[in-house]
Scaffold this motif. Structure first.
Motif, short mmCIF file in Angstrom:
data_model
loop_
_atom_site.label_atom_id
_atom_site.label_comp_id
_atom_site.label_asym_id
_atom_site.label_seq_id
_atom_site.Cartn_x
_atom_site.Cartn_y
_atom_site.Cartn_z
N CYS A 40 0.83 -1.20 0.00
CA CYS A 40 0.00 0.00 0.00
C CYS A 40 0.87 1.25 0.00
O CYS A 40 1.98 1.23 0.51
CB CYS A 40 -0.84 0.04 1.27
SG CYS A 40 -2.32 -0.90 1.22
N CYS A 42 -0.45 3.80 1.55
CA CYS A 42 -1.02 4.54 2.68
C CYS A 42 -0.21 4.39 3.97
O CYS A 42 -0.38 5.15 4.90
CB CYS A 42 -2.46 4.12 2.91
SG CYS A 42 -2.61 2.43 3.48
N THR A 44 -0.20 2.16 6.41
CA THR A 44 -0.79 1.67 7.66
C THR A 44 -0.49 0.18 7.78
O THR A 44 -0.25 -0.49 6.78
CB THR A 44 -2.32 1.87 7.69
OG1 THR A 44 -2.86 1.38 6.47
CG2 THR A 44 -2.69 3.32 7.87
N CYS A 47 -4.41 -2.39 6.49
CA CYS A 47 -5.13 -1.44 5.65
C CYS A 47 -6.54 -1.92 5.36
O CYS A 47 -6.76 -3.08 5.04
CB CYS A 47 -4.37 -1.24 4.35
SG CYS A 47 -5.27 -0.21 3.20
N SER A 49 -8.49 0.38 3.48
CA SER A 49 -8.90 1.42 2.53
C SER A 49 -9.41 0.83 1.22
O SER A 49 -8.77 -0.04 0.63
CB SER A 49 -7.71 2.35 2.26
OG SER A 49 -7.75 2.84 0.96
N CYS A 52 -6.97 1.59 -1.67
CA CYS A 52 -5.82 0.68 -1.79
C CYS A 52 -6.25 -0.65 -2.38
O CYS A 52 -5.56 -1.23 -3.21
CB CYS A 52 -5.18 0.44 -0.42
SG CYS A 52 -4.34 1.91 0.21
ZN ZN Z 1 -3.60 0.88 2.17
#
Ligand code: ZN
Length: 151
Positions: A40, A42, A44, A47, A49, A52
């Protein structure tokens, strides 16, 4: 992999194929490989999301396209992951168009009656749709030469 195993359980129980991976797992003749680590963006740990997930699906779709191109029918994937309905429609436009033309040839009477009933039932909608159609045509004409695909 978990989802594919669940699909297999369903397939064994019902005989209905939800995903073609069931046939691969059922054959018991396969190797699982990681084709790419695709982390990802992002950052994290766990995840959830949708963005993603969508990005990952589209990446998977790129592999499926490559394999379909290379192996044709031997590629078990039917659906191209991450592809939107609109993209599918554009990519298969010729195929759908031929089918639609065939259908309208063989169902003339039925279509005529359906349209007639529709006009009777929803006269306001017919007027509004005709107006929208004329506007789209006008818009298309003004975009001539710009390679605009509209569906
Ligand atoms: Zn993500």
């Amino acid at each position: 992999m978990k989802r594919h195993r669940d699909d297999l359980v369903q397939y064994r129980r019902t005989g209905k194929i939800h995903c073609y991976s069931s046939l691969v797992l059922e054959s018991n003749d396969y190797v699982v490989n990681t084709v790419e680590l695709y982390p990802c963006e992002c950052d994290t740990q766990v995840c959830t999301s949708d963005e993603c997930k969508q990005r990952l699906c589209r990446r998977e779709g790129e592999y499926i396209r490559q394999y379909k191109k290379k192996f044709g029918e031997l590629c078990v994937n039917r659906r191209i992951e991450g592809r939107t309905g609109k993209e599918r429609h554009i990519e298969n436009f010729e195929k759908y168009n031929v089918k639609a033309k065939e259908y309208s040839k063989t169902h003339k009477e039925e279509i005529y009656l359906r349209n007639k009933n529709y006009k009777k039932k929803y006269p306001d909608r017919v007027v509004a749709q005709a107006k929208a159609y004329r506007e789209r045509q006008r818009f298309k004409k003004s975009c001539d030469g710009m390679n605009l695909i509209e569906i």
